[in-house]
Design an enzyme around this catalytic site. Structure first.
Site, PDB file in Angstrom:
ATOM      1  CD  GLN A 195      -2.303 -11.391 -48.642  1.00 16.33           C
ATOM      2  OE1 GLN A 195      -2.513 -10.224 -48.953  1.00 16.33           O
ATOM      3  NE2 GLN A 195      -1.281 -12.080 -49.104  1.00 16.33           N
ATOM      4  CG  PHE A 199      -7.050   2.969  -6.871  1.00 13.16           C
ATOM      5  CD1 PHE A 199      -8.422   2.967  -6.715  1.00 13.16           C
ATOM      6  CD2 PHE A 199      -6.480   3.948  -7.680  1.00 13.16           C
ATOM      7  CE1 PHE A 199      -9.213   3.927  -7.345  1.00 13.16           C
ATOM      8  CE2 PHE A 199      -7.257   4.903  -8.318  1.00 13.16           C
ATOM      9  CZ  PHE A 199      -8.626   4.892  -8.150  1.00 13.16           C
ATOM     10  CB  ILE A 245      -9.988 -12.045 -35.067  1.00 17.74           C
ATOM     11  CG1 ILE A 245      -8.780 -11.370 -35.731  1.00 17.74           C
ATOM     12  CG2 ILE A 245     -10.116 -13.503 -35.494  1.00 17.74           C
ATOM     13  CD1 ILE A 245      -7.427 -11.910 -35.318  1.00 17.74           C
ATOM     14  NE  ARG A 283     -18.368 -15.993 -38.606  1.00 16.12           N
ATOM     15  CZ  ARG A 283     -19.689 -16.014 -38.530  1.00 16.12           C
ATOM     16  NH1 ARG A 283     -20.319 -17.115 -38.114  1.00 16.12           N
ATOM     17  NH2 ARG A 283     -20.395 -14.959 -38.866  1.00 16.12           N
ATOM     18  CB  THR A 303       0.867   5.329 -16.087  1.00 19.15           C
ATOM     19  OG1 THR A 303       1.838   6.390 -16.053  1.00 19.15           O
ATOM     20  CG2 THR A 303      -0.118   5.508 -14.933  1.00 19.15           C
ATOM     21  CB  SER A 304       2.104   3.587 -20.830  1.00 15.77           C
ATOM     22  OG  SER A 304       1.619   2.273 -20.920  1.00 15.77           O
ATOM     23  CD  GLU A 305       0.658   7.812 -20.048  1.00 12.71           C
ATOM     24  OE1 GLU A 305       0.451   7.134 -19.024  1.00 12.71           O
ATOM     25  OE2 GLU A 305       0.000   7.662 -21.095  1.00 12.71           O
ATOM     26  CD  GLU A 354       2.855  -3.973  -9.548  1.00 15.46           C
ATOM     27  OE1 GLU A 354       4.073  -4.152  -9.694  1.00 15.46           O
ATOM     28  OE2 GLU A 354       2.086  -4.803  -9.045  1.00 15.46           O
ATOM     29  CB  ALA A 369      -0.927  -0.014   1.216  1.00 16.64           C
TER      30      ALA A 369
HETATM   31  C1  LIG Z   1      -6.863  -2.117 -10.232  1.00 18.52           C
HETATM   32  C2  LIG Z   1      -5.786  -1.338  -9.553  1.00 18.52           C
HETATM   33  C3  LIG Z   1      -5.023  -1.941  -8.568  1.00 18.52           C
HETATM   34  C4  LIG Z   1      -4.027  -1.213  -7.904  1.00 18.52           C
HETATM   35  N1  LIG Z   1      -3.321  -1.819  -6.895  1.00 18.52           N
HETATM   36  C5  LIG Z   1      -2.463  -1.070  -6.150  1.00 18.52           C
HETATM   37  C6  LIG Z   1      -1.807  -1.640  -5.007  1.00 18.52           C
HETATM   38  O1  LIG Z   1      -1.956  -2.828  -4.698  1.00 18.52           O
HETATM   39  N2  LIG Z   1      -1.018  -0.840  -4.252  1.00 18.52           N
HETATM   40  C7  LIG Z   1      -0.812   0.474  -4.550  1.00 18.52           C
HETATM   41  O2  LIG Z   1      -0.097   1.139  -3.808  1.00 18.52           O
HETATM   42  N3  LIG Z   1      -1.406   1.037  -5.635  1.00 18.52           N
HETATM   43  C8  LIG Z   1      -2.224   0.301  -6.435  1.00 18.52           C
HETATM   44  N4  LIG Z   1      -2.841   0.860  -7.532  1.00 18.52           N
HETATM   45  C9  LIG Z   1      -2.589   2.260  -7.850  1.00 18.52           C
HETATM   46  C10 LIG Z   1      -1.820   2.472  -9.156  1.00 18.52           C
HETATM   47  O3  LIG Z   1      -0.478   2.106  -9.004  1.00 18.52           O
HETATM   48  C11 LIG Z   1      -2.019   3.931  -9.571  1.00 18.52           C
HETATM   49  O4  LIG Z   1      -3.364   4.044  -9.995  1.00 18.52           O
HETATM   50  C12 LIG Z   1      -1.071   4.363 -10.663  1.00 18.52           C
HETATM   51  O5  LIG Z   1       0.240   4.435 -10.186  1.00 18.52           O
HETATM   52  C13 LIG Z   1      -1.460   5.711 -11.266  1.00 18.52           C
HETATM   53  O6  LIG Z   1      -1.746   6.664 -10.286  1.00 18.52           O
HETATM   54  P1  LIG Z   1      -3.106   7.522 -10.383  1.00 18.52           P
HETATM   55  O7  LIG Z   1      -4.210   6.561 -10.590  1.00 18.52           O
HETATM   56  O8  LIG Z   1      -3.180   8.417  -9.217  1.00 18.52           O
HETATM   57  O9  LIG Z   1      -2.959   8.360 -11.722  1.00 18.52           O
HETATM   58  P2  LIG Z   1      -2.203   9.787 -11.873  1.00 18.52           P
HETATM   59  O10 LIG Z   1      -0.846   9.697 -11.296  1.00 18.52           O
HETATM   60  O11 LIG Z   1      -3.110  10.856 -11.400  1.00 18.52           O
HETATM   61  O12 LIG Z   1      -2.066   9.888 -13.448  1.00 18.52           O
HETATM   62  C14 LIG Z   1      -3.135  10.312 -14.298  1.00 18.52           C
HETATM   63  C15 LIG Z   1      -2.585  10.376 -15.721  1.00 18.52           C
HETATM   64  O13 LIG Z   1      -1.566  11.392 -15.796  1.00 18.52           O
HETATM   65  C16 LIG Z   1      -0.382  10.828 -16.317  1.00 18.52           C
HETATM   66  N5  LIG Z   1       0.776  11.502 -15.713  1.00 18.52           N
HETATM   67  C17 LIG Z   1       0.992  11.753 -14.396  1.00 18.52           C
HETATM   68  N6  LIG Z   1       2.171  12.381 -14.231  1.00 18.52           N
HETATM   69  C18 LIG Z   1       2.706  12.506 -15.465  1.00 18.52           C
HETATM   70  C19 LIG Z   1       3.927  13.054 -15.967  1.00 18.52           C
HETATM   71  N7  LIG Z   1       4.850  13.578 -15.153  1.00 18.52           N
HETATM   72  N8  LIG Z   1       4.155  13.001 -17.298  1.00 18.52           N
HETATM   73  C20 LIG Z   1       3.250  12.443 -18.133  1.00 18.52           C
HETATM   74  N9  LIG Z   1       2.083  11.909 -17.725  1.00 18.52           N
HETATM   75  C21 LIG Z   1       1.820  11.942 -16.412  1.00 18.52           C
HETATM   76  C22 LIG Z   1      -0.446   9.356 -15.932  1.00 18.52           C
HETATM   77  O14 LIG Z   1       0.409   8.556 -16.727  1.00 18.52           O
HETATM   78  C23 LIG Z   1      -1.922   9.070 -16.162  1.00 18.52           C
HETATM   79  O15 LIG Z   1      -2.154   8.844 -17.521  1.00 18.52           O
HETATM   80  C24 LIG Z   1      -3.791   0.140  -8.250  1.00 18.52           C
HETATM   81  C25 LIG Z   1      -4.547   0.726  -9.270  1.00 18.52           C
HETATM   82  C26 LIG Z   1      -5.522   0.013  -9.915  1.00 18.52           C
HETATM   83  C27 LIG Z   1      -6.323   0.677 -11.004  1.00 18.52           C
END
Ligand SMILES: Cc1cc2nc3c(=O)[nH]c(=O)nc-3n(C[C@H](O)[C@H](O)[C@H](O)COP(=O)(O)OP(=O)(O)OC[C@H]3O[C@@H](n4cnc5c(N)ncnc54)[C@H](O)[C@@H]3O)c2cc1C
Length: 387
Positions: free
Chosen positions: A280, A157, A338, A269, A366-368, A364, A125
């Site tokens: 193709q 979360f 498909i 199918r 985001t892609s960003e 864990e 957490a």
């Molecule tokens: C199903 C689920 C399970 C999870 N389990 C855990 C868990 O067990 N333990 C735990 O601690 N957390 C957990 N999380 C939390 C998860 O790790 C976070 O949701 C994640 O790190 C993104 O944080 P946020 O949701 O606050 O998004 P934000 O940080 O608010 O980001 C919002 C958007 O802004 C973009 N962004 C933010 N900063 C930048 C930047 N500097 N440059 C470019 N883009 C940026 C992000 O990429 C994203 O697209 C979980 C989340 C989900 C959905």
């Protein structure tokens, strides 16, 4: 025959876990998803069969296997049930590994055996409402009073919150220190003042529970602090490096199923008097899916093999997660395409791939964030010989 990049033992583990998943977890996966049933039974099974704490040394109840072996298990589980895969991944890569790497011998003896047996489930957490990608901005507070800390704050979360028996909670002992104040604690379920929000109503991985974790004057004895004060943030980043390899493996599992289901459907199918696989337009999609899957696998296995090199290889771990998760989302959508209209119907189980895949691009890191990790190291000093 097996994959040449795996050792004989890893290939044996790979075959065995695929068989176990086919015989057990695969059979309940759709029902658990539909009814949002937490798959504790799967965790107990995996514990009994020796698949929990695989990298932990046997002295503490673990399997003494390679990191890649554990990665193969995540992948195999995810091919049938991505929800169990993430519960497994958090339990092993984030919780167990944290205690194993940073715990005292007393903490290891106390906590690891039950986690390795599957009689206790672990969670992690760090995220808060205003500290997601920027986890270092967390505000959960730990104040020391004699031989205990008092924890206050809310975590957002959290995978397995409410179901897990123990939580690695990250809190600051001094907000003025920024990330150098962040400290990790082992908090046990049942602690006074610890409560959980209701399960989030999620798009996918619906059998996994995701909830808020609330700390209201929770007393944690000093001997449940993991590592030293101020070490928590570096620990979290280290553990998340491994977690990202795990999420890459989860993505590969989803990609494997997307390809298998697509191939089977393309063979049977028929439209315009031919199986659609004769066209193709469909073939190229299948060829690209297989090529991406192979590339994602090799990247992820290489990352797992080099996990022990730690933060110096952080870009490799991030690349594996970035590539595999984005391809998993794309392939899940390809599989629906498909299948045509049938792919859009719940009955065929292909739409679930997309619902389950999407979160791999988010949690864990985001892609960003993965791109930021990779680019910042490239621009500093990352040795291109590594890639
Ligand atoms: C199903 C689920 C399970 C999870 N389990 C855990 C868990 O067990 N333990 C735990 O601690 N957390 C957990 N999380 C939390 C998860 O790790 C976070 O949701 C994640 O790190 C993104 O944080 P946020 O949701 O606050 O998004 P934000 O940080 O608010 O980001 C919002 C958007 O802004 C973009 N962004 C933010 N900063 C930048 C930047 N500097 N440059 C470019 N883009 C940026 C992000 O990429 C994203 O697209 C979980 C989340 C989900 C959905």
């Amino acid at each position: 025959m097996g994959l040449s990049v795996l050792t004989e033992e890893e290939n044996t583990i790979r075959d065995a876990i695929h068989q176990l998943v086919r015989d057990t977890i695969a059979k309940t996966s759709a029902e658990f998803d539909r009814t949002q049933t937490f798959p504790r039974v799967n965790m107990e099974l995996l514990g009994k069969q020796g698949y929990l704490g695989m990298i932990v040394d046997p002295q503490w109840g673990g399997g003494g296997a390679t990191y890649l072996a554990q990665t193969l298990v995540v992948e195999a589980i995810a091919a049938a049930d991505p929800a169990t895969a993430v519960i497994y991944e958090v339990h092993n890569s984030l919780h167990i590994e944290g205690i194993w790497r940073y715990g005292t011998d007393v903490q290891k003896a106390r906590y690891l055996p039950s986690l390795c047996q599957g009689t206790a489930i672990g969670a992690f957490a760090i995220t808060e409402a205003n500290a997601g990608s920027n986890a270092a901005a967390l505000t959960t507070r730990a104040e020391r009073h004699g031989d205990r800390y008092i924890l206050n704050g809310r975590k957002m979360f959290i995978t397995s919150a409410g179901e897990a028996d123990r939580y690695l909670v990250f809190a600051t002992v001094d907000p003025s220190l920024g990330e150098r104040g962040i400290t990790a604690f082992i908090v046990e379920k049942g602690s006074q003042g610890l409560s959980f929000g209701p399960p989030e109503d999620k798009m996918g991985i619906r059998a996994s529970r995701t909830s808020e974790l609330i700390l209201d004057n929770v007393e944690v004895p000093v001997d449940q602090r993991l590592g030293e004060e101020g070490q928590g943030y570096a620990m979290a980043l280290y553990l998340l490096d491994g977690g990202r390899i795990g999420i890459a493996a989860q993505s590969i599992g989803i990609m494997t199923t997307a390809l298998e289901r697509s191939l089977a459907y393309a063979r049977q199918r028929e439209q315009f008097g031919e199986p659609i696989g004769h066209y193709q337009g469909v073939q190229w999609r299948l060829a690209d899916m297989a090529t991406d899957l192979h590339a994602a696998r090799m990247m992820t296995y290489e990352a797992a093999r080099r996990r022990e090199e730690g933060p110096s290889q952080r870009p490799l771990f991030a690349m594996a997660k970035l590539f595999a998760s984005e391809k998993a989302v794309q392939h899940a959508a390809d599989a629906i395409q498909i299948f045509g209209g049938y792919g859009y119907m719940r009955e065929y189980g292909v739409e679930r791939l997309l619902r389950d895949a999407k979160v791999t691009e988010i949690y864990e890191g985001t892609s960003e964030m993965m791109r930021l990790v990779i680019a910042s190291r490239l621009l500093k000093n990352y040795d291109l010989d590594n890639i």
